[in-house]
Design a protein around this motif. Structure first.
Motif, PDB file in Angstrom:
ATOM      1  N   GLY A  93      62.457 -10.004  51.713  1.00 46.94           N
ATOM      2  CA  GLY A  93      63.700 -10.320  52.393  1.00 46.94           C
ATOM      3  C   GLY A  93      63.641 -11.674  53.079  1.00 46.94           C
ATOM      4  N   GLY A  94      64.783 -12.355  53.135  1.00 42.30           N
ATOM      5  CA  GLY A  94      64.821 -13.684  53.734  1.00 42.30           C
ATOM      6  C   GLY A  94      64.503 -13.692  55.205  1.00 42.30           C
ATOM      7  N   ALA A  95      64.689 -12.555  55.902  1.00 42.29           N
ATOM      8  CA  ALA A  95      64.423 -12.480  57.335  1.00 42.29           C
ATOM      9  C   ALA A  95      63.077 -11.835  57.642  1.00 42.29           C
ATOM     10  CB  ALA A  95      65.537 -11.696  58.025  1.00 42.29           C
ATOM     11  N   PHE A  96      62.258 -11.606  56.644  1.00 41.18           N
ATOM     12  CA  PHE A  96      60.970 -10.936  56.840  1.00 41.18           C
ATOM     13  C   PHE A  96      60.070 -11.783  57.732  1.00 41.18           C
ATOM     14  CE2 PHE A  96      56.605  -9.878  55.318  1.00 41.18           C
ATOM     15  CZ  PHE A  96      56.600  -8.540  55.673  1.00 41.18           C
ATOM     16  N   PHE A  97      59.792 -11.293  58.940  1.00 41.37           N
ATOM     17  CA  PHE A  97      58.955 -11.955  59.938  1.00 41.37           C
ATOM     18  C   PHE A  97      59.480 -13.334  60.359  1.00 41.37           C
ATOM     19  CE2 PHE A  97      55.168  -9.137  59.178  1.00 41.37           C
ATOM     20  CZ  PHE A  97      54.935  -8.841  60.507  1.00 41.37           C
ATOM     21  N   GLN A  98      60.712 -13.671  60.022  1.00 41.62           N
ATOM     22  CA  GLN A  98      61.188 -15.025  60.319  1.00 41.62           C
ATOM     23  C   GLN A  98      61.474 -15.234  61.798  1.00 41.62           C
ATOM     24  OE1 GLN A  98      61.203 -17.642  57.925  1.00 41.62           O
ATOM     25  NE2 GLN A  98      59.940 -15.955  57.168  1.00 41.62           N
TER      26      GLN A  98
END
Length: 472
Positions: free
Chosen positions: A49-54
């Protein structure tokens, strides 16, 4: 070959290959799709996912995983396989897993696997011609089979015939250099010359270059759609390639459907197809190996330095969810007493949730509920209706073994016990499990794929706030 087929599907949907032997730092990107292969027989694919740990929100990242296996019971060719007996050229084989070995007799058989050549490259091979056969003994020479049943000895009675000794060719390689000659002499003493030549031809290599092999016996009859209305699949290796196929198709469909939404997703969607389930999973690339834990650790560490902290990593695992997908036993109309009378899955009746209180399956009240709710959501999304009530409906079935019967197991309890991930055991119902030819329903494959796809779409949004550790 199963892994190669999965790889081709993944590549067609934009997944990029990663080597487990190289660092992944700098290779993984938010929103990326990747896969990695071990031993040519285990494959793992994942979409990040693009928001993984972001945003360093350690209460958010998780893995949503479907696990299955690529292996099936079969005969594997022994290292010293060359047998010349009573005028027949035969092939030494070893029983792999718990097959219904009597179903392999009097079948048109062949070989598939891989060859290793002197340049250290590996070549897949599949001979489609019926070159092997394990003939039955005529009833005139085995009268007791009518009263005592067919009880073949796995060592002495399962050796395939592939030629008469007089017709098996022998080649000469006098032009080879000394090193190549020694390698050639070694494999020529282990594998029949004519068979090696046939395998090399089908693999597109020179027989003189082959230095080793890994081969299995397989049936030549292809899979078929059958039944009066085309409702059945007749095929070898449904256990567990049907589950593997559904998982890969679901992952590809889910990532293709996401489009812009992938940028906001904070989890990793993953499919892992293991080898060696049929023999207990104890190997480097089986479910008892470190693959899933390694994948979770490596992926997290690439995206966040905080994931190197064991506490953060453990929290990610505890938020994650695994579907262990392995075929289930449908009730057999001729042997109905073998099933517990209230737990008799039927072909065409939908995906089966497997439960065993002695932990042969890893299903819990929480994980079983997840699958039941996903079936409801998938039915609403795809407008599949119950014919009688016209309400959204994708059927699920339940399975437990009777108290007086032994229960098989799956990769589910192995992985759950090894890393602590929440797990459910499910499977498509089938008949003739571990036979050379098996049978399932076409519609169950569709139901399974739709529920697996919904798992990827809905797990985080539907179940993230459902804490199975809290009780009131």
């Amino acid at each position: 070959h199963a892994v190669r087929a999965a790889e081709e599907r993944l590549k067609a949907h934009g997944f990029l290959k990663l080597s487990a032997k190289q660092s992944w730092l700098g290779s993984l990107q938010p929103g990326g799709r990747y896969y990695t292969i071990q031993n040519g027989s285990t494959i793992a694919a994942f979409s990040v996912g693009g928001a993984f740990f972001q945003n360093e929100k350690v209460d958010e990242p998780r893995f949503v995983v479907i696990g299955a296996h690529t292996d099936s019971p079969c005969f594997k060719v022994k290292p010293n396989a060359k047998i010349d007996k009573l005028g027949y050229a035969q092939l030494g084989v070893e029983c792999y897993g718990g097959g219904l070995w009597h179903t392999w007799f009097d079948r048109d058989l062949t070989l598939a696997g891989r060859l290793i050549t002197a340049d250290h490259s590996i070549h897949l091979v599949h001979v489609k011609d019926p070159i092997l056969r394990i003939p039955n003994l005529a009833i005139h020479l085995n009268r007791e089979v009518s009263t005592e049943g067919f009880k073949p000895n796995k060592e002495s009675h399962t050796t395939p015939i592939f030629a008469t000794s007089s017709s098996a060719p022998v080649t000469s390689n006098s032009s080879e250099d000394e090193g190549a000659s020694r390698l050639r002499a070694s494999i020529a003493s282990r594998l029949p010359e004519g068979l090696l030549a046939k395998l090399a031809e089908k693999a597109g290599v020179e027989a003189k270059d082959v230095v080793d092999y890994e081969l299995v016996v397989c049936d030549t009859q292809p899979a078929a759609i059958g039944g009066l209305n085309g409702e059945f699949i007749f095929s070898p290796r449904l256990d567990n390639l049907a589950s593997s196929f559904a998982a890969i198709e679901a992952l590809c469909a889910a990532v293709d459907d996401e489009k812009e939404e992938v940028a906001d997703r904070g989890d990793v969607h993953m499919v892992v197809l293991y080898d060696h389930e049929e023999v207990g999973s104890t190997s480097a690339h089986g479910a008892q190996g470190p693959l899933l834990q390694d994948l979770i650790r490596r992926i997290c560490s690439v995206y966040s330095a905080s994931a190197l902290n064991a506490d953060v990593l453990n929290a990610v695992v505890r938020r994650s969810f695994l579907v262990s997908a392995d075929m289930a036993h449908a009730v057999h109309p001729n042997y109905a007493s073998k099933h517990e009378e209230r737990h008799r899955p039927q072909l065409g009746g939908g995906l089966v949730v497997k439960t065993n209180q002695n932990q042969r399956y890893a299903t819990t009240a929480f994980s079983g509920y997840v699958m039941r709710r996903l079936a409801e959501i998938a039915a609403e999304k795809h407008t599949i209706q119950n014919a009688s009530s016209k309400t959204p409906f994708i059927p699920l079935q339940e399975f437990v073994v009777p108290n007086d019967a032994a229960c098989g197991s799956t990769i589910g309890p192995i992985i759950a016990a090894g890393c602590g991930i929440r797990t459910v055991d499910v499977g498509q119902p089938q008949l003739a499990m571990h036979s050379v030819r098996e049978m399932c329903a076409t519609v169950d494959l569709l139901y399974t794929k739709l529920i697996f796809e919904q798992l990827f779409h809905s797990f985080a949004s539907t179940f993230a706030n459902l804490d199975d550790d809290e009780q009131f």
